[in-house]
Design an enzyme around this catalytic site. Structure first.
Site, PDB file in Angstrom:
ATOM      1  N   GLU A   1      11.716  -2.320  12.384  1.00  0.00           N
ATOM      2  CA  GLU A   1      11.332  -1.318  11.396  1.00  0.00           C
ATOM      3  C   GLU A   1      10.077  -0.594  11.881  1.00  0.00           C
ATOM      4  O   GLU A   1       9.068  -1.223  12.194  1.00  0.00           O
ATOM      5  CB  GLU A   1      11.058  -1.981  10.051  1.00  0.00           C
ATOM      6  CG  GLU A   1      10.728  -0.997   8.944  1.00  0.00           C
ATOM      7  CD  GLU A   1      10.513  -1.696   7.609  1.00  0.00           C
ATOM      8  OE1 GLU A   1      10.867  -1.109   6.573  1.00  0.00           O
ATOM      9  OE2 GLU A   1       9.986  -2.831   7.605  1.00  0.00           O
TER      10      GLU A   1
ATOM     11  N   LYS B   1      -1.904  -8.667  -7.385  1.00  0.00           N
ATOM     12  CA  LYS B   1      -2.742  -8.448  -6.210  1.00  0.00           C
ATOM     13  C   LYS B   1      -2.234  -7.237  -5.428  1.00  0.00           C
ATOM     14  O   LYS B   1      -1.214  -7.309  -4.742  1.00  0.00           O
ATOM     15  CB  LYS B   1      -2.749  -9.667  -5.286  1.00  0.00           C
ATOM     16  CG  LYS B   1      -3.905  -9.615  -4.264  1.00  0.00           C
ATOM     17  CD  LYS B   1      -3.659 -10.494  -3.080  1.00  0.00           C
ATOM     18  CE  LYS B   1      -2.881  -9.774  -1.995  1.00  0.00           C
ATOM     19  NZ  LYS B   1      -3.580  -8.558  -1.469  1.00  0.00           N
ATOM     20  N   PRO B   2      -2.943  -6.113  -5.511  1.00  0.00           N
ATOM     21  CA  PRO B   2      -2.558  -4.963  -4.699  1.00  0.00           C
ATOM     22  C   PRO B   2      -3.064  -5.130  -3.268  1.00  0.00           C
ATOM     23  O   PRO B   2      -3.869  -6.024  -2.977  1.00  0.00           O
ATOM     24  CB  PRO B   2      -3.273  -3.802  -5.396  1.00  0.00           C
ATOM     25  CG  PRO B   2      -4.510  -4.433  -5.969  1.00  0.00           C
ATOM     26  CD  PRO B   2      -4.111  -5.826  -6.367  1.00  0.00           C
ATOM     27  N   ASP B   3      -2.614  -4.273  -2.381  1.00  0.00           N
ATOM     28  CA  ASP B   3      -3.160  -4.254  -1.032  1.00  0.00           C
ATOM     29  C   ASP B   3      -4.645  -3.931  -1.090  1.00  0.00           C
ATOM     30  O   ASP B   3      -5.101  -3.147  -1.932  1.00  0.00           O
ATOM     31  CB  ASP B   3      -2.429  -3.212  -0.184  1.00  0.00           C
ATOM     32  CG  ASP B   3      -2.860  -3.254   1.268  1.00  0.00           C
ATOM     33  OD1 ASP B   3      -2.270  -4.046   2.031  1.00  0.00           O
ATOM     34  OD2 ASP B   3      -3.786  -2.507   1.636  1.00  0.00           O
TER      35      ASP B   3
ATOM     36  N   GLU C   1      11.264  -7.867  -2.076  1.00  0.00           N
ATOM     37  CA  GLU C   1      11.855  -6.719  -1.387  1.00  0.00           C
ATOM     38  C   GLU C   1      11.138  -6.592  -0.055  1.00  0.00           C
ATOM     39  O   GLU C   1       9.927  -6.398  -0.009  1.00  0.00           O
ATOM     40  CB  GLU C   1      11.702  -5.429  -2.187  1.00  0.00           C
ATOM     41  CG  GLU C   1      12.396  -4.263  -1.499  1.00  0.00           C
ATOM     42  CD  GLU C   1      12.020  -2.907  -2.040  1.00  0.00           C
ATOM     43  OE1 GLU C   1      11.640  -2.034  -1.225  1.00  0.00           O
ATOM     44  OE2 GLU C   1      12.088  -2.718  -3.263  1.00  0.00           O
ATOM     45  N   LEU C   2      11.909  -6.693   1.038  1.00  0.00           N
ATOM     46  CA  LEU C   2      11.315  -6.803   2.355  1.00  0.00           C
ATOM     47  C   LEU C   2      11.695  -5.600   3.226  1.00  0.00           C
ATOM     48  O   LEU C   2      11.938  -4.517   2.716  1.00  0.00           O
ATOM     49  CB  LEU C   2      11.742  -8.138   2.982  1.00  0.00           C
ATOM     50  CG  LEU C   2      11.449  -9.371   2.107  1.00  0.00           C
ATOM     51  CD1 LEU C   2      11.989 -10.637   2.740  1.00  0.00           C
ATOM     52  CD2 LEU C   2       9.960  -9.485   1.820  1.00  0.00           C
TER      53      LEU C   2
ATOM     54  N   TRP D   1       0.809  -1.219   0.000  1.00  0.00           N
ATOM     55  CA  TRP D   1       0.000   0.000   0.000  1.00  0.00           C
ATOM     56  C   TRP D   1       0.844   1.270   0.000  1.00  0.00           C
ATOM     57  O   TRP D   1       0.330   2.335  -0.290  1.00  0.00           O
ATOM     58  CB  TRP D   1      -0.907   0.028   1.243  1.00  0.00           C
ATOM     59  CG  TRP D   1      -0.206  -0.307   2.526  1.00  0.00           C
ATOM     60  CD1 TRP D   1      -0.184  -1.514   3.154  1.00  0.00           C
ATOM     61  CD2 TRP D   1       0.596   0.571   3.334  1.00  0.00           C
ATOM     62  NE1 TRP D   1       0.589  -1.452   4.297  1.00  0.00           N
ATOM     63  CE2 TRP D   1       1.067  -0.183   4.433  1.00  0.00           C
ATOM     64  CE3 TRP D   1       0.959   1.909   3.239  1.00  0.00           C
ATOM     65  CZ2 TRP D   1       1.894   0.362   5.419  1.00  0.00           C
ATOM     66  CZ3 TRP D   1       1.776   2.460   4.223  1.00  0.00           C
ATOM     67  CH2 TRP D   1       2.222   1.687   5.292  1.00  0.00           C
TER      68      TRP D   1
END
Length: 537
Positions: free
Chosen positions: A409, A204-206, A277-278, A180
């Site tokens: 984070e 699949k987007p948020d 990518e995390l 998002w």
């Protein structure tokens, strides 16, 4: 009919260079005709509709239908049928579609910024950066594709007699799960290289930010993408996301490290590849010879862009004791000069957090740090008068390692400053993390690159926060350690969506004992040849 005329908002008439003539309105709501038109790009959905809310005021801006797990079977079958035709197109024809998409994004920049702001809550300038990134990267990827996908010749087993080539094939159907925080950039910039490589995509987007992904599909369709080659999957991640993985041949995921581990495990159980990518706990290092004014302003941009909701933004600053007082004073002043709020005014620097959950996380991290002994130099509180989820840009110091803020984070407009006694200490503390996504180094020395090489991160920016490396679209971008797998951007970011195939043609002598030649003579001959080949190739 062009997407601009079908979907544009009445107030989004572009002025020169695609900048709106008037952008002082609050972009919290999109016209109903726009949200309804975008929702029509959701196909094959038999689940309940879900409301989409704007972080600007937490009001509903529209609704979209959702997919069930059963719907994924039909979507995947449609994608596989469309992919065969799409892959048969010459690369130049696929590139032309992507180049037209690039042109359309820049043409409809005001529309794209409206959609991004409405569903994400970021500032207008941050929405501009996201829109510009998509337009520029798509054009760059179209130019990189021939180098990434071309047939390559390799040295054969026998010089002259063995002809070996490597060819690239599309994987088939690629699943993309995008977050998002950058709903347009991370949907489009992952779909584009997969499409260039000849794949179909299930994206699949948020669940909270579907419209940016739907706008991506609308513009690609206008650019000439055939039906079914890109389809948008709407649904809750733990349910529809897992089902998506079960129906595709490769997964690109952007999100938290915890979810990334789950995605990787599920892909491994099917023996399919994935790229991810995390998270990041990115460090910024200020050495004694840095331009302090530039470092302070750069650190403010690097820490608070997109309200800190950026995987590659800064959350830890290590400043040498020789300049710590000067830098900290300048950094706090730069932070306090930022203009915070929601709306389409170009005067705003920092927008809203994306949700109540993000606000709660940021508040919890700050409160825990203060309880553990940290001091707040500026900020440290919500700004409800500016928006329901707005949090003041915050600078802390004396944050102990026992605080959650020191290791986890935060993903918000919060950064902690630490004083170090040497360059070696700065590097060691910057590297003392499970993450390794991005780092920033501020120094004027000519050997800066040698220092940067010591930082354990996939990208390092010298005298910049993150934009220099991210915007260098020809170079690969990704994380070390727990910050991810694989790379996006560059040739590698396209080639990863392919399978390599080696084809060898043998002429004359076989790669085996030669008929009629005694084995002992054969052995002496090939061993002598082997010594030459091993040394000289």
């Amino acid at each position: 009919m062009a997407v601009e005329s079908e979907l544009s908002t009445p107030s989004a008439a572009p002025a020169a260079a695609g900048v709106p003539a008037s952008s002082q309105r609050l972009v919290a709501h999109l016209p109903e005709h726009l949200t309804q038109r975008l929702a029509r790009y959701v196909t094959g959905a038999n689940g309940d509709a879900v409301e989409v809310r704007s972080p600007a005021d937490d009001a509903v801006i529209g609704s979209v239908p959702t997919h069930t797990t059963d719907d994924l079977t039909a979507l995947a079958a449609r994608a596989r049928a469309a992919q065969r035709e799409w892959a048969a197109w010459p690369l130049r024809r696929r590139r032309a579609v992507v180049q037209r998409f690039s042109d359309l994004v820049l043409r409809d920049s005001a529309l794209a910024m409206d959609v991004i702001q409405a569903e994400n809550g970021k500032s207008r300038v941050d929405a501009l950066e996201e829109t510009l990134d998509v337009g520029v990267y798509a054009g760059r990827a179209a130019r990189l594709a021939p180098a990434a996908l071309r047939t390559r010749r390799h040295r054969g087993a026998y010089p002259v007699l063995t002809e070996t080539v490597e060819v690239r094939h599309p994987l088939g159907v690629v699943g993309i799960i995008s977050p998002w925080n950058y709903p347009f950039t991370l949907a489009a910039s992952d779909a584009v290289p997969a499409l260039l490589a000849g794949n179909a995509v299930l994206l699949k987007p948020d669940l909270g930010t579907p419209y940016s992904a739907l706008l991506t599909l609308a513009l690609l369709r206008e650019a000439g993408l055939p039906e079914g080659v890109l389809q948008i999957v709407i649904g809750d991640g733990p349910v529809v996301g897992d089902a998506l993985i079960d129906h595709v041949d490769y997964v690109m995921f952007t999100g938290s490290t915890a979810t990334g581990r789950h995605v990787a495990q599920r892909c491994a159980s099917r023996l399919i590849g994935c790229s991810a990518e995390l998270g990041g706990k990115n460090p910024l290092v200020v050495l004694p010879d840095a331009d302090i004014a530039a470092a302070a302003n750069g650190a403010a941009h690097a820490s608070f862009s997109n309200a800190g909701q950026l995987c590659i933004s800064m959350e830890r600053i290590y400043v040498h004791e020789a300049v710590a007082q000067e830098f900290t004073a300048a950094f706090v002043a730069a932070t306090e000069s930022l203009r915070v709020g929601v709306g389409a005014s170009w005067d705003l620097d920092v927008g809203s957090l994306a949700s109540a959950a993000q606000l709660e996380r940021v508040q919890a991290h700050v409160a825990d740090a203060v309880t553990c002994g940290a001091r707040v130099l500026t900020g440290g509180h919500a700004l409800p008068e500016a928006g329901p989820f707005v949090f003041a840009p915050t600078v802390l110091t004396d944050v102990p390692q026992t605080a959650r803020l020191a290791r986890e984070e935060t993903f918000g407009p919060v950064v902690s400053v630490y004083v170090v006694g040497s360059e070696a200490e700065a590097i060691a503390r910057a590297n003392d993390t499970d993450y390794g996504l991005n780092a920033s180094l501020w120094t004027r020395r000519r050997s800066a690159r040698a220092v940067a090489r010591q930082l354990e991160a996939g990208t390092v920016n010298i005298n910049e926060g993150f934009a220099a490396a991210w915007g260098s679209h020809g170079a690969p971008m990704g994380g070390w350690k727990s910050s991810g797998l694989g790379r996006r951007h560059g040739v590698a970011g396209i080639a990863k969506y392919t399978e390599s195939q080696t084809i060898s043609r043998q002429r004359g002598l076989p790669v085996a004992p030669w008929p009629g030649l005694p084995r002992a003579v054969y052995a002496r001959t090939v061993l002598a040849a082997g010594r030459v080949l091993a040394r000289w190739g």
